[in-house]
Motif scaffolding. Structure first.
Motif, PDB file in Angstrom:
ATOM      1  N   TYR A 143       0.806  -1.225   0.000  1.00 44.37           N
ATOM      2  CA  TYR A 143       0.000   0.000   0.000  1.00 44.37           C
ATOM      3  C   TYR A 143       0.843   1.281   0.000  1.00 44.37           C
ATOM      4  N   ARG A 188     -11.910  -4.650   2.433  1.00 41.92           N
ATOM      5  CA  ARG A 188     -10.870  -4.031   1.597  1.00 41.92           C
ATOM      6  C   ARG A 188     -11.313  -2.604   1.301  1.00 41.92           C
ATOM      7  N   THR A 217      -7.060 -10.068  -0.540  1.00 39.33           N
ATOM      8  CA  THR A 217      -8.265 -10.836  -0.227  1.00 39.33           C
ATOM      9  C   THR A 217      -9.049 -10.248   0.940  1.00 39.33           C
TER      10      THR A 217
HETATM   11  P1  ADP Z   1      -5.677  -7.313   1.713  1.00 36.83           P
HETATM   12  O1  ADP Z   1      -5.472  -8.718   1.277  1.00 36.83           O
HETATM   13  O2  ADP Z   1      -6.733  -6.619   0.966  1.00 36.83           O
HETATM   14  O3  ADP Z   1      -4.396  -6.541   1.779  1.00 36.83           O
HETATM   15  P2  ADP Z   1      -5.800  -6.976   4.589  1.00 36.83           P
HETATM   16  O4  ADP Z   1      -6.728  -7.592   5.574  1.00 36.83           O
HETATM   17  O5  ADP Z   1      -4.357  -7.234   4.818  1.00 36.83           O
HETATM   18  O6  ADP Z   1      -6.279  -7.448   3.177  1.00 36.83           O
HETATM   19  O7  ADP Z   1      -6.030  -5.453   4.600  1.00 36.83           O
HETATM   20  C1  ADP Z   1      -7.335  -4.950   4.557  1.00 36.83           C
HETATM   21  C2  ADP Z   1      -7.374  -3.609   3.856  1.00 36.83           C
HETATM   22  O8  ADP Z   1      -6.740  -2.641   4.692  1.00 36.83           O
HETATM   23  C3  ADP Z   1      -6.623  -3.573   2.576  1.00 36.83           C
HETATM   24  O9  ADP Z   1      -7.427  -3.995   1.495  1.00 36.83           O
HETATM   25  C4  ADP Z   1      -6.198  -2.131   2.458  1.00 36.83           C
HETATM   26  O10 ADP Z   1      -7.229  -1.402   1.846  1.00 36.83           O
HETATM   27  C5  ADP Z   1      -6.086  -1.675   3.905  1.00 36.83           C
HETATM   28  N1  ADP Z   1      -4.651  -1.663   4.356  1.00 36.83           N
HETATM   29  C6  ADP Z   1      -3.980  -2.626   4.990  1.00 36.83           C
HETATM   30  N2  ADP Z   1      -2.723  -2.223   5.294  1.00 36.83           N
HETATM   31  C7  ADP Z   1      -2.606  -0.965   4.820  1.00 36.83           C
HETATM   32  C8  ADP Z   1      -1.530  -0.006   4.805  1.00 36.83           C
HETATM   33  N3  ADP Z   1      -0.345  -0.250   5.338  1.00 36.83           N
HETATM   34  N4  ADP Z   1      -1.779   1.187   4.229  1.00 36.83           N
HETATM   35  C9  ADP Z   1      -2.981   1.465   3.687  1.00 36.83           C
HETATM   36  N5  ADP Z   1      -4.027   0.613   3.669  1.00 36.83           N
HETATM   37  C10 ADP Z   1      -3.829  -0.608   4.222  1.00 36.83           C
END
Ligand code: ADP
Length: 545
Positions: free
Chosen positions: A446, A489, A501
């Protein structure tokens, strides 16, 4: 004193005649008084009785005091079908009623009713005397004809009889109409009541000085109101306190603004929370003045459940498509490098072979991690995620994960800051690696423009704090609350091309909490994020939940 002269015979006769006349007049007067009293009785009944049977019964009784009859019947007129129907009678018999029916067919009854005064007919059955027909009407509205079979002939009736009978008949007609009106008002009231009770929505009406005037069946059952709640109660006596409290501002808006208002509220009913959509509309009296309001309650439970199911369905579809995409990406890459290795890279080109094989290896690790997440999710859901607790070196684990991640992140600067040594800690090493991979992996993923990814390990009084900070796209406050939810997400232009996911952070939180720790995030949109978690020093309390 002069002596009285003796009465002569003609004088005596004259006096006796006069005395007899006076006696007759006296009797006539007494009869008239009796009849007036009888009318008085009927008038009382008219003003107090709304029962058809009672009114007609009295009409027949009083008629018999005016005219002696052998039999009688009241024939009610039905204007809609233009027919007369035999109602209550005395000494009637089917043959007599049949005779009357033939007279009706000849239009005699209609003629009497239209004429508006009593009529005498010769007796149909050769019994001597005649039939007396008295019309019942009021204000030009024909109610019926009172049909009497009497022993008198036409000349036996005196004008006084007709007058009395007409008066009586008109009084009775008014009373019968009143009773009918009352009955139809009652029937209409019952009909409205049935309509209200058949409604899916709860309805209550407050009027006449804020007293409950309507409370339908659905409102009663929706709100679980006891039978003791009746019309006439005040709002606070009738409805649950929590509902009244939530409605108070809405009531003011409705009553003051005069416009309908709609509001969602939630009240506890029977041990669960009932979501309601409440519409209040002000009520006006016939003079146009506001007189309370009507409340309509809609139970939103099903609507919400349906919306949740739909949302769940959408989440499921999106999840399946995300997982398929996440599986296909590394597989495509593995397939492409394998084919190139087989077809185009010579056996002696050791360097290219090594490079390609290490890419394949990394993609396999990515696949393994994804499948690991899916397995973890399914085990968490079944309550079967097991933890193998042992003493491990958290610092070494963090370094290992960061080195592996760095290979995949040429545009990022990964740094680790930590004290030289940490107190001994017990945790499940595989699960803790999963936590670090998810947080560091996200920090890289991200921050598509690259930047610093800092992992900081700080001993605290209550445990060890780990901070994973990036300079990436950041998170809006409303997303910050939800990122730890399963499948969540962020849906934005900056995340549209980033795969995932929505499982990583929910699993991460589960693992941290299962170790007795806690996790949270701090972020600002466009300014990077800091994910923090604290593990207790003993690292105890692990195990599936
Ligand atoms: P994904 O597989 O979508 O990365 P996560 O459960 O790890 O699923 O994260 C959920 C959501 O949180 C992500 O889809 C993203 O939108 C947001 N996210 C997670 N970590 C970050 C980060 N470091 N910076 C910005 N957004 C983040």
């Amino acid at each position: 004193m002069a002596e009285a002269e003796p009465l002569v015979a003609p004088q005596i006769e004259e006096y006796e005649r006069r005395i007899a006349d006076l006696r007759a007049a006296n009797e006539g007067l007494r009869d008239a008084i009796a009849q007036i009293a009888a009318f008085q009785r009927l008038s009382n009944v008219i003003s107090t009785t709304l029962e058809h049977e009672k009114i007609v019964g009295l009409l027949l009784d009083l008629t018999s005091e005016i005219v002696e009859y052998r039999r009688c019947v009241l024939l009610l007129y039905d204007a809609a079908s233009n027919v007369f129907r035999a109602d209550i009678g005395r000494n009637t018999d089917p043959a007599w009623l049949e005779d009357i029916r033939s007279e009706e067919e000849e239009g005699i009854l209609a003629w009497v009713l239209a004429k508006g005064t009593p009529a005498i007919l010769p007796n149909l059955r050769g019994e001597g005397g005649g039939s007396l027909l008295v019309p019942l009407s009021v204000g030009g509205q024909g109610v019926g004809v009172l049909y009497l079979a009497t022993a008198y002939g036409g000349s036996d009736y005196v004008a006084q009889h007709f007058e009395m009978l007409s008066l009586l008949a008109n009084q009775a007609a008014a009373a019968i109409l009143n009773a009918r009106l009352m009955k139809s008002a009652e029937a209409f009231g019952q009909f409205l009541h049935n309509c209200l009770d058949s409604m899916q929505d709860g309805v209550f009406v407050l009027s006449g000085g804020d007293r409950l005037s309507v409370l339908n069946r659905q409102a009663r059952s929706m709100l679980g109101l006891p039978d003791a709640v009746r019309e006439g109660a005040s709002l606070s006596e009738a409805l649950p306190e929590t509902l009244v409290q939530q409605l108070e501002p809405q009531i003011v808006d409705t009553v003051v603004g005069g416009q309908p208002t709609v509001r969602e509220c939630e009240i506890p009913v029977g041990g669960r929370s009932l979501p309601l959509l409440v519409t209040l509309t002000s009520l006006h009296n016939p003079e146009g003045r506001r007189d309370g309001f009507i409340g309509v309650l809609r139970d939103l439970t099903q609507t919400r459940e349906l919306a949740q199911l739909r949302e769940l369905d959408e989440v499921k579809n999106e999840f399946v498509s995300n997982v398929s995409h996440e599986l296909r990406t590394p597989l495509t890459s593995i397939k492409a490098y394998t084919e190139t290795l087989l077809d185009s890279v010579g056996a002696d080109d050791v360097e290219t072979r090594r490079e390609f094989l290490s890419i394949i290896n990394e993609e396999c690790d990515r696949l393994t991690r994804l499948i690991g997440d899916l397995l973890s999710l399914s085990r968490i859901q079944r309550g079967k995620l097991e933890f193998h607790m042992a003493e491990h070196d958290l610092l070494a684990l963090a370094r290992r994960v960061m080195d592996a991640c760095a290979v995949d992140a040429p545009r990022h600067r990964l740094t680790l800051s930590a004290p030289d040594s940490l107190p001994p800690m017990r945790f499940d090493a595989d699960k803790m690696s999963q936590v670090f991979y998810n947080l560091v992996g996200n920090a890289i993923k991200y921050s598509p423009a690259g930047g610093k990814v800092e992992v900081e390990i700080v001993p605290r009084e209550d445990g060890i704090e780990v901070v994973v900070a990036d300079e990436g796209i950041g998170l809006a406050p409303h997303d910050l609350e939800k990122v730890f939810d399963k499948f969540y997400r962020v849906n934005s232009t900056s995340t549209a091309t980033i795969g995932g996911t929505g499982l990583g952070l929910s699993i991460t939180r589960f693992i941290v909490e299962a170790h007795g720790g806690r996790i949270w995030a701090e972020s600002e949109l466009g300014k990077g994020s800091r994910f923090r978690f604290v593990l207790p020093l003993a690292g105890a309390r692990a195990g599936g939940r």
